[in-house]
Design a protein around this motif. Structure first.
Motif, short mmCIF file in Angstrom:
data_model
loop_
_atom_site.label_atom_id
_atom_site.label_comp_id
_atom_site.label_asym_id
_atom_site.label_seq_id
_atom_site.Cartn_x
_atom_site.Cartn_y
_atom_site.Cartn_z
N GLY A 183 1.34 -1.17 -0.10
CA GLY A 183 -0.16 -0.23 -0.17
C GLY A 183 0.89 1.82 0.13
O GLY A 183 2.01 1.24 0.34
N PHE A 184 0.38 2.19 -0.03
CA PHE A 184 0.97 3.50 0.35
C PHE A 184 1.78 3.82 1.65
O PHE A 184 3.21 4.16 0.85
N SER A 185 1.62 3.51 2.35
CA SER A 185 2.60 3.64 3.89
C SER A 185 3.64 2.83 3.68
O SER A 185 4.63 3.22 4.10
N ASN A 186 3.59 1.38 2.96
CA ASN A 186 5.29 0.15 2.76
C ASN A 186 5.76 1.24 1.49
O ASN A 186 7.16 1.37 2.35
N ALA A 187 4.83 1.66 0.82
CA ALA A 187 5.66 1.82 -0.35
C ALA A 187 6.60 3.19 -0.46
O ALA A 187 7.28 2.96 -0.66
N LEU A 188 5.77 4.07 0.54
CA LEU A 188 6.89 5.56 0.68
C LEU A 188 7.93 5.64 1.62
O LEU A 188 8.87 5.92 2.08
N LEU A 189 7.43 4.42 2.26
CA LEU A 189 8.65 4.29 3.75
C LEU A 189 9.96 2.51 2.44
O LEU A 189 11.27 3.52 3.10
N SER A 190 9.51 2.74 1.69
CA SER A 190 10.71 2.30 1.08
C SER A 190 11.48 2.90 0.43
O SER A 190 12.68 3.28 0.00
N LEU A 191 10.49 3.35 -0.21
CA LEU A 191 11.17 4.92 -0.98
C LEU A 191 11.71 6.33 -0.68
O LEU A 191 12.75 6.09 -1.15
N ALA A 192 11.61 6.28 0.65
CA ALA A 192 12.65 7.47 1.38
C ALA A 192 13.37 6.99 1.93
O ALA A 192 14.11 7.48 1.57
N VAL A 193 13.22 5.75 2.22
CA VAL A 193 15.26 5.06 3.54
C VAL A 193 15.35 3.89 1.88
O VAL A 193 16.72 4.86 2.12
N GLY A 194 15.07 3.14 0.92
CA GLY A 194 16.09 2.51 0.26
C GLY A 194 16.66 3.63 -1.04
O GLY A 194 17.25 3.50 -1.27
N GLY A 195 15.44 4.72 -1.48
CA GLY A 195 15.75 5.36 -3.09
C GLY A 195 16.42 6.66 -1.96
O GLY A 195 17.71 6.47 -2.45
N GLY A 196 16.35 7.24 -1.15
CA GLY A 196 16.88 8.37 -0.80
C GLY A 196 18.19 8.19 -0.05
O GLY A 196 18.81 8.66 -0.69
N LEU A 197 18.64 7.22 1.10
CA LEU A 197 19.05 7.27 1.25
C LEU A 197 19.78 6.42 0.76
O LEU A 197 21.28 6.32 1.35
N GLY A 198 19.50 5.24 0.30
CA GLY A 198 20.56 4.40 -1.06
C GLY A 198 21.54 5.41 -1.40
O GLY A 198 22.09 5.58 -2.21
N MET A 199 20.45 6.50 -2.62
CA MET A 199 21.08 7.38 -3.55
C MET A 199 21.93 8.06 -2.59
O MET A 199 22.82 8.38 -2.84
N PHE A 200 21.73 8.95 -1.80
CA PHE A 200 22.93 9.56 -0.81
C PHE A 200 23.59 9.55 -0.14
O PHE A 200 25.18 8.92 -0.15
#
Length: 553
Positions: free
Chosen positions: A493-510
């Motif tokens: 769902g939205f919460s699941n995806a948003l957490l994964s995207l913020a941590v995995g995408g944002g912090l992963g790219m950083f």
């Protein structure tokens, strides 16, 4: 800071805003019409003008028109102004005729790009109606494309990159109006009226009209004064046709592959609603985002310089431009490709799971996007290699490479279509795309290296390996974020995806940026310096690349 980096950064900023607004546009489109029959009908109609433009103009722009305009600017006494006016006149008249014919032939065109849509079905009727409203944009889009090409040859890159933002904003407003008018029935193809279809179709065309107006105004401010010229004998059409015939052949081949793709995906969508043209289109648009932001910006700035260097016989400068382009693009593409393969559904659920599009539909789009992640680097390298040939005025070799790539793509698509269950067909089409472009990139590299007397393959391979190693910690973090999100939220769902995207995408790219900066990857240091504004010394110039390559070797 190198001029290449500054110019690419300006264009990337415009392209980034364009792609972000494009994201919003796609989100609103998914909200308004969904991914089932209505979505497939719209996307089938929307794809046709772009296919026609590819056949007639867009493929020729980068390979033939830009080098021809540069040549006219260098050789003609008036700096190529008369030639530019002749070109604009010819394109305007030709595309007006093509637009009229295309509108009249809309039923035939829809039938050509789809499978199993009976002439009396709702999908076919709606697609034809939308096509008749959308196809007139052919004339405006083509004129804007030529205006953008002329601006690029004058080193005016901002307007071509920012003009699509206007297009997106107009269409977003139209889609919101459509959603408001139809309520929750926008995704139900049997309940949409002709007036609502007119709003949707004409509004889509209005976006292209606005985009073209921006480009024409910018061209006028750049000193271009349009005066119709009908002395086509001086338009160098013979030379252009000799160069362009191979490019048109390449575009024809790729469009045949695209036509097969739309037919196979539409057939899969008939068997499993929500698994047809629309998820393929939405996933492809997201897949193109990194390339569109970084790749197109670098290539657009690179091609005129490569063409001048090739014309002067400076193969060393051609190689330097190519190597600089590959390194700069790959610095962003490498981590993005890994993150797409891991976080596909986490990206698509927040974007698409609204209104007429369910969470399951959005997850499937994400699954297709994950497969497309495999294709990001091969596709990008392939596009860069084509520009090496184009800079030498060689449009024949790309056709031969493209023919082989498309033939392999078609063979793999047909095989996977008959082997896979219908719900996995679109994912299979994306996988075929990745394999075909990987093979095409290998073949193109071998031929381009021979033409340019070497492309620095070992040095490029070394820096790419380094970039992948620097990307691995971010990829592991992205995988960990998915596992954590699944433990906290059992259902997608939205919460699941948003957490994964913020941590995995944002912090992963950083994390990648930090590690790559510490590893002294010069392109990352340049990008960080550009963002922070603290860089004062020249970086990432061809000389720097030669020095870095020597040190690594």
């Amino acid at each position: 800071m190198s001029r290449s980096l500054r110019v690419s950064a300006i264009m990337a900023a415009g392209t980034m805003v364009s792609r972000v607004t494009g994201f919003v546009r796609t989100m609103v489109l998914a909200y308004a019409i969904g991914t089932a029959a209505m979505g497939d009908a719209y996307n089938a109609a929307y794809a046709i003008p772009y296919s026609i433009l590819d056949l007639l103009l867009l493929g020729v722009l980068s390979s033939v028109v830009v080098p021809m305009i540069v040549k006219a600017q260098q050789q003609d006494p008036d700096g190529g102004r008369a030639y530019e006016q002749r070109l604009m006149t010819i394109v305007t008249l030709t595309l007006i005729v093509v637009a009229v014919v295309a509108v009249l032939a809309a039923p035939l065109l829809i039938d050509l790009y789809t499978t199993n849509w009976a002439p009396d079905s709702n999908e076919f009727k709606v697609a034809v109606t939308l096509a008749r409203f959308i196809l007139p944009q052919l004339a405006f889009f083509g004129i804007g494309a030529v205006a953008g090409a002329i601006l690029n040859t004058r080193d005016r890159f901002a307007a071509p990159m920012w003009a699509p933002v206007v297009n997106n904003l107009v269409v977003i407003c139209v889609l919101l109006a459509f959603a408001l008018v139809t309520g929750h029935a926008g995704g139900n193809i049997s309940q949409v009226t002709d007036a609502q279809l007119a709003l949707l179709g004409l509004g889509t065309t209005a976006g292209i009209v606005a985009q073209s107006v921006v480009l024409i105004v910018s061209l006028k401010r750049a000193g271009f004064s349009f005066r119709p010229r009908f002395d086509v004998r001086n338009a160098r059409l013979g030379e252009m046709s000799r160069m362009g015939i191979w490019t048109i052949g390449y575009v024809v081949i790729t469009q045949l592959g695209f036509m097969l793709t739309t037919n196979l995906s539409s057939s899969a969508g008939d068997q499993v609603p929500g698994h047809g043209i629309t998820p393929y289109t939405f996933a492809f648009q997201l897949f193109q985002l990194p390339y569109g932001v970084i790749g197109v910006s670098v290539i657009t700035a690179m091609l005129p310089r490569m063409s001048r260097a090739a014309g002067e016989g400076r193969l060393d400068l051609v190689r330097d431009e190519f190597q600089s382009g590959v390194r700069l693009i790959s610095a962003v593409m490498v981590p993005m490709s890994l993150l797409l393969m891991i976080l596909g559904p986490a990206i698509t659920v927040p974007i698409y799971a609204h209104g007429a599009t369910t969470v399951d539909d959005a997850v499937y789009i994400g699954n297709v996007l994950q497969v497309y992640g495999l294709a990001l680097m091969p596709f990008t390298i392939f596009q860069l290699l084509l520009r090496v040939f184009y800079s030498f005025g060689d449009t024949r070799t790309p056709v031969l490479v493209g023919a082989g790539t498309t033939a392999l793509h078609a063979l793999l698509m047909m095989t996977l279509y008959f082997v896979l269950p219908a719900r996995y067909v679109v994912m299979g089409l994306a996988f075929a795309y990745a394999v075909a472009y990987a093979a095409g990139a290998v073949a193109a590299w071998m031929l381009a290296s021979r033409r340019a007397q070497g492309l620095g393959g070992w040095a490029i391979g070394s820096i790419l390996t380094k970039m992948y190693w620097c990307s691995l910690p971010g990829a592991v973090l992205a995988l960990a974020s998915l596992w954590i999100a699944q433990q906290l939220f059992r259902s997608p769902g939205f919460s699941n995806a948003l957490l994964s995207l913020a941590v995995g995408g944002g912090l992963g790219m950083f994390l990648y940026l930090v590690i790559a900066h510490k590893a002294r990857i010069t392109e990352i240091s340049s990008i960080i310096g550009l963002v922070t504004g603290r860089t004062r010394r020249p970086v990432a110039t061809p000389a720097d690349i030669r020095s870095a390559t020597t040190a690594q070797d």
